[in-house]
Design a protein around this motif. Structure first.
Motif, mmCIF file in Angstrom:
data_model
loop_
_atom_site.group_PDB
_atom_site.id
_atom_site.type_symbol
_atom_site.label_atom_id
_atom_site.label_comp_id
_atom_site.label_asym_id
_atom_site.label_seq_id
_atom_site.Cartn_x
_atom_site.Cartn_y
_atom_site.Cartn_z
ATOM 1 N N ILE A 231 39.448 88.405 43.537
ATOM 2 C CA ILE A 231 40.407 88.823 44.567
ATOM 3 C C ILE A 231 41.152 87.605 45.107
ATOM 4 C CG2 ILE A 231 40.632 89.870 46.868
ATOM 5 C CD1 ILE A 231 38.096 91.494 46.279
ATOM 6 N N ASP A 232 40.411 86.557 45.463
ATOM 7 C CA ASP A 232 41.017 85.373 46.084
ATOM 8 C C ASP A 232 42.018 84.700 45.142
ATOM 9 O OD1 ASP A 232 39.466 85.861 48.291
ATOM 10 O OD2 ASP A 232 37.916 84.388 47.769
ATOM 11 N N VAL A 233 41.641 84.580 43.878
ATOM 12 C CA VAL A 233 42.521 83.918 42.908
ATOM 13 C C VAL A 233 43.803 84.731 42.698
ATOM 14 C CG1 VAL A 233 42.747 83.407 40.442
ATOM 15 C CG2 VAL A 233 40.795 82.538 41.719
ATOM 16 N N LEU A 234 43.687 86.049 42.576
ATOM 17 C CA LEU A 234 44.897 86.860 42.397
ATOM 18 C C LEU A 234 45.794 86.759 43.630
ATOM 19 C CD1 LEU A 234 46.771 88.791 40.946
ATOM 20 C CD2 LEU A 234 45.321 90.696 41.682
ATOM 21 N N ARG A 235 45.204 86.783 44.840
ATOM 22 C CA ARG A 235 46.010 86.661 46.060
ATOM 23 C C ARG A 235 46.755 85.323 46.112
ATOM 24 N NH1 ARG A 235 46.024 90.606 49.233
ATOM 25 N NH2 ARG A 235 44.249 91.934 49.699
ATOM 26 N N ASP A 236 46.064 84.252 45.715
ATOM 27 C CA ASP A 236 46.711 82.933 45.709
ATOM 28 C C ASP A 236 47.864 82.907 44.710
ATOM 29 O OD1 ASP A 236 44.980 82.013 47.619
ATOM 30 O OD2 ASP A 236 43.711 80.881 46.234
ATOM 31 N N GLY B 124 56.772 84.233 46.142
ATOM 32 C CA GLY B 124 57.723 83.399 46.881
ATOM 33 C C GLY B 124 58.706 82.673 45.996
ATOM 34 N N ASP B 125 58.509 82.690 44.695
ATOM 35 C CA ASP B 125 59.359 81.916 43.784
ATOM 36 C C ASP B 125 60.031 82.868 42.809
ATOM 37 O OD1 ASP B 125 60.522 80.314 41.875
ATOM 38 O OD2 ASP B 125 58.846 78.907 41.789
ATOM 39 N N ARG B 126 61.300 83.122 43.037
ATOM 40 C CA ARG B 126 62.004 84.123 42.237
ATOM 41 C C ARG B 126 62.252 83.666 40.808
ATOM 42 N NH1 ARG B 126 63.632 88.385 45.420
ATOM 43 N NH2 ARG B 126 64.973 89.174 43.786
ATOM 44 N N SER B 127 61.980 82.394 40.519
ATOM 45 C CA SER B 127 62.193 81.931 39.142
ATOM 46 C C SER B 127 60.981 82.233 38.270
ATOM 47 C CB SER B 127 62.462 80.423 39.126
ATOM 48 O OG SER B 127 61.241 79.718 39.311
ATOM 49 N N LEU B 128 59.862 82.577 38.916
ATOM 50 C CA LEU B 128 58.633 82.768 38.132
ATOM 51 C C LEU B 128 58.598 84.124 37.449
ATOM 52 C CD1 LEU B 128 55.882 81.247 40.438
ATOM 53 C CD2 LEU B 128 56.791 80.307 38.322
ATOM 54 N N ARG C 152 51.566 79.711 33.920
ATOM 55 C CA ARG C 152 50.472 78.808 33.569
ATOM 56 C C ARG C 152 50.651 77.447 34.245
ATOM 57 N NH1 ARG C 152 46.476 79.645 29.358
ATOM 58 N NH2 ARG C 152 47.249 81.540 28.425
ATOM 59 N N GLU C 153 51.932 77.006 34.375
ATOM 60 C CA GLU C 153 52.185 75.733 35.048
ATOM 61 C C GLU C 153 52.126 75.894 36.555
ATOM 62 O OE1 GLU C 153 55.943 74.459 33.362
ATOM 63 O OE2 GLU C 153 55.042 74.736 31.374
ATOM 64 N N ALA C 154 52.527 77.072 37.053
ATOM 65 C CA ALA C 154 52.680 77.247 38.497
ATOM 66 C C ALA C 154 51.359 77.492 39.220
ATOM 67 C CB ALA C 154 53.636 78.409 38.780
ATOM 68 N N VAL C 155 50.429 78.211 38.576
ATOM 69 C CA VAL C 155 49.238 78.592 39.329
ATOM 70 C C VAL C 155 48.248 77.439 39.392
ATOM 71 C CG1 VAL C 155 49.528 81.003 38.691
ATOM 72 C CG2 VAL C 155 47.976 79.577 37.362
ATOM 73 N N ASP C 156 47.576 77.343 40.516
ATOM 74 C CA ASP C 156 46.655 76.230 40.733
ATOM 75 C C ASP C 156 45.307 76.509 40.083
ATOM 76 O OD1 ASP C 156 48.535 74.934 42.417
ATOM 77 O OD2 ASP C 156 48.019 76.386 43.977
ATOM 78 N N GLU C 157 44.950 77.796 40.037
ATOM 79 C CA GLU C 157 43.565 78.132 39.776
ATOM 80 C C GLU C 157 43.518 79.401 38.939
ATOM 81 O OE1 GLU C 157 40.208 76.859 39.887
ATOM 82 O OE2 GLU C 157 41.112 76.058 41.741
ATOM 83 N N LEU C 158 42.766 79.378 37.834
ATOM 84 C CA LEU C 158 42.595 80.588 37.042
ATOM 85 C C LEU C 158 41.374 81.390 37.504
ATOM 86 C CD1 LEU C 158 43.387 79.321 33.421
ATOM 87 C CD2 LEU C 158 44.875 80.599 34.980
ATOM 88 N N ARG D 218 60.785 92.028 41.617
ATOM 89 C CA ARG D 218 60.848 90.739 42.320
ATOM 90 C C ARG D 218 60.815 90.935 43.833
ATOM 91 N NH1 ARG D 218 60.989 86.562 39.488
ATOM 92 N NH2 ARG D 218 62.095 86.335 37.506
ATOM 93 N N ASP D 219 61.553 91.925 44.334
ATOM 94 C CA ASP D 219 61.554 92.191 45.780
ATOM 95 C C ASP D 219 60.164 92.606 46.258
ATOM 96 O OD1 ASP D 219 64.212 91.584 45.913
ATOM 97 O OD2 ASP D 219 64.913 93.666 46.026
ATOM 98 N N GLN D 220 59.517 93.473 45.477
ATOM 99 C CA GLN D 220 58.173 93.923 45.861
ATOM 100 C C GLN D 220 57.177 92.766 45.812
ATOM 101 O OE1 GLN D 220 57.066 97.263 43.400
ATOM 102 N NE2 GLN D 220 58.640 98.611 44.256
ATOM 103 N N MET D 221 57.320 91.895 44.803
ATOM 104 C CA MET D 221 56.410 90.755 44.677
ATOM 105 C C MET D 221 56.601 89.788 45.844
ATOM 106 S SD MET D 221 54.361 90.815 41.957
ATOM 107 C CE MET D 221 54.070 89.152 41.314
ATOM 108 N N ALA D 222 57.859 89.594 46.280
ATOM 109 C CA ALA D 222 58.123 88.691 47.406
ATOM 110 C C ALA D 222 57.419 89.223 48.652
ATOM 111 C CB ALA D 222 59.621 88.567 47.645
ATOM 112 N N LYS D 223 57.467 90.521 48.834
ATOM 113 C CA LYS D 223 56.808 91.160 49.975
ATOM 114 C C LYS D 223 55.274 91.083 49.829
ATOM 115 C CE LYS D 223 57.922 94.268 53.338
ATOM 116 N NZ LYS D 223 59.184 94.608 53.985
ATOM 117 N N ALA D 224 54.798 91.464 48.651
ATOM 118 C CA ALA D 224 53.347 91.546 48.426
ATOM 119 C C ALA D 224 52.706 90.165 48.401
ATOM 120 C CB ALA D 224 53.054 92.275 47.120
ATOM 121 N N GLY D 225 53.409 89.206 47.817
ATOM 122 C CA GLY D 225 52.840 87.870 47.678
ATOM 123 C C GLY D 225 52.676 87.175 49.012
#
Lengths: 353, 353
Positions: A169-174, A181-185, A193-199, B173-180
């Protein structure tokens, strides 16, 4: 036996499943006298609420099982393997939610709606609770089996992160916080794979992704989770030759497993007949009207007790096959709720003696 | 025919698939003379880059097809239905990526790695490109079929948001911005339904969820997407009695469809033999070593051309069945790339005459 309320111990009271268990026990009809909360020494002394009362968590030790009638275990396999027999030796019936005893021929594997009668067949004093993925379908499949006789199951899972515990749960939330927050992802090769801190417990990023792996590697490329679906379905249904092919895939959902099942039966079964049968089956809810946008999704199902079934279709090439979509809360029916139900069946032995 | 570079028109050049098409045409070996970009009047006048050159988008009109040899269509069904025959009447070969003509017996449905020979069999001057979900598996299944003879496919999809076009991408993307950004979301019943502003093309929230629906409702509870997988697989493989059961599910992934396939063949097939055959098949990449954490995921596959195959297992109950996990970029091989490949087969008729 005396007509008294039995004493319950919950081992692993502070984990993801244990937390849901306390909520479930606080809401279900109370069949228990004392409830003892037990966890690792690290968590001992914590105060948790159950049935509206504060209870101090005790450290796992042989003595805590003295006077206990039923002991639920929601702990890793190796902890169950060591401690469930200790609880049983001290007179408790152990109801275990780990994988340690599920295929032991002297331990029944019980889903009360399907095979409650197996509860009394426990020469080791231990009863096993099935894996959460098996539990997400077996109540509905069991109900269909009683009338139509199941021959084969082809299963694809859409498994939630909480199936891998609180760390999942914690890893997916992170990852979601980063990805949301990053619309390019999410749409460039390898970017998560580059963006996430923790698998965490997953072998690849889960946000904006699906990962075709759960559990450990077994023979011939099968995962332990896939073999559990096969072996446990066979044992619960009492069909040792049932054909089962499962492929288990993790999806970015917090809680509630979904399964697509292609089920083949001995007899012909229409979608309408299956809908009617499942609509009347204990522990099953049918939500199946695509014209109105009605089918189960994890987001609608999470926090509820039943196995939800939708998208019921008779296969176009075989009147003996059905295609189904099922959802079940993997922490409730998939774990804590089924354990509680088994324990309640045992509890009746004390009050109905 | 003269030995000249043919003229290409791209109808729908500004859409999600059209955008990928311009990228693909800029990178593949250039077989085209002039490239005309065509879109709705609303997008006319826009300047897009293809093959390193600026090209002004023209409004869709009969005259734009004059002198065109091949016209690709990436537009809604009703636009294709009207305009592909107009392009054909003006002398162009229409390569259409809509569902308008896929099951027309006078229109071939082509996947070059599987049935390139069908390109010349086009009495209406129209060639169809399959649905993205079918395309995510059919190159690999076609390769296995040539050696082992496929009898039955049971398919579960894990479909990306971009399969529903640019609107699908934007809504996810909009839903992910909200959910994330909200750590409370995703584990309480119904919370995403209250939190998300817009469902867009999906019947339920997609962030933190999976939705067992794609397309429109057809007879007996089947979705149009599920019937496309069935009907198009049969037509491409030339097997009108192939047994196919598909269940299509949308997942919170931007681009790349994944499929679990349980495939049954006429002949026995081991996992090793399948791995070797697929490893040598055109347009297929095998990534299958779970011990090293190697299997395809959408995040690793997005932006690439091949069909990726992993988790290859011989079914435990039937030596003639395989269980597979496949991934393919639904905007590339699933749409633009396959259209470009078909068009290139046609282009050879001009240069090899």
């Amino acid at each position: 036996m005396s007509n008294r309320l039995p004493t319950l111990a919950i081992v692993g009271a502070t984990g993801a499943v244990g937390t849901v268990m306390l909520d479930i026990l606080s809401k279900r009809e109370n069949v228990w006298g004392e409830i003892r909360l037990i966890a690792s020494p690290r968590s001992a002394g914590k105060v948790l609420r159950v049935r509206g009362e504060d209870v101090v968590v005790q450290a796992l030790a042989p003595e805590v099982f003295d006077g206990v009638d039923v002991a639920m275990f929601d702990v890793p396999d190796e902890v169950s393997k060591e401690w469930a027999p200790i609880a049983a030796a001290r007179g408790a019936v152990a109801v275990d939610n780990s994988g340690a005893f599920r295929l032991d021929p002297d331990v029944p594997l019980v889903v009360p709606e399907v095979n409650a009668d197996q509860v009394r067949n426990r020469p080791r004093g231990i009863i096993s609770n099935p894996n959460c993925t098996t539990l997400s379908m077996i109540v509905a499949i069991g109900a269909l089996h009683r009338t139509y006789g199941v021959k084969e199951l082809v299963v694809s899972s859409y498994q939630a992160a909480s199936g891998a515990g609180q760390e999942g749960i914690d890893v997916l939330r992170d990852q979601m916080a980063k990805a949301g927050g990053d619309r390019s992802l999410g749409d460039t090769q390898g970017d998560m794979r580059e963006a996430v801190d923790e698998l965490g417990p997953f072998p690849a990023p889960l946000a904006y992704n699906v990962v075709p792996w759960a559990g450990s590697l077994k023979d011939d490329g099968w995962s332990s989770e896939e073999l559990k679906v096969r072996n446990e379905s066979r044992k619960i249904l009492g069909l040792e030759d049932l054909r089962v092919s499962a492929t288990c895939v993790r999806v970015p959902v917090i809680t509630t497993h979904s399964l697509v099942v292609h089920a083949t039966f001995d007899r012909e079964v229409t979608a309408d007949a299956a809908r009617e049968l499942l609509g009347g089956a204990e522990g099953v809810e049918v939500l199946d009207d695509p014209a109105k946008g009605e089918f189960p999704t994890p987001n609608d199902v999470v926090g509820t007790d039943p196995t939800w079934v939708g998208r019921i279709r008779q296969s176009l090439d075989d009147p003996k096959s059905l295609d189904l979509f099922l959802c079940g809360d993997n922490l409730r029916k998939g774990a804590a709720l089924n354990t509680a139900q088994i324990a309640e069946v045992v509890a009746k032995e004390f009050t109905q003696a």
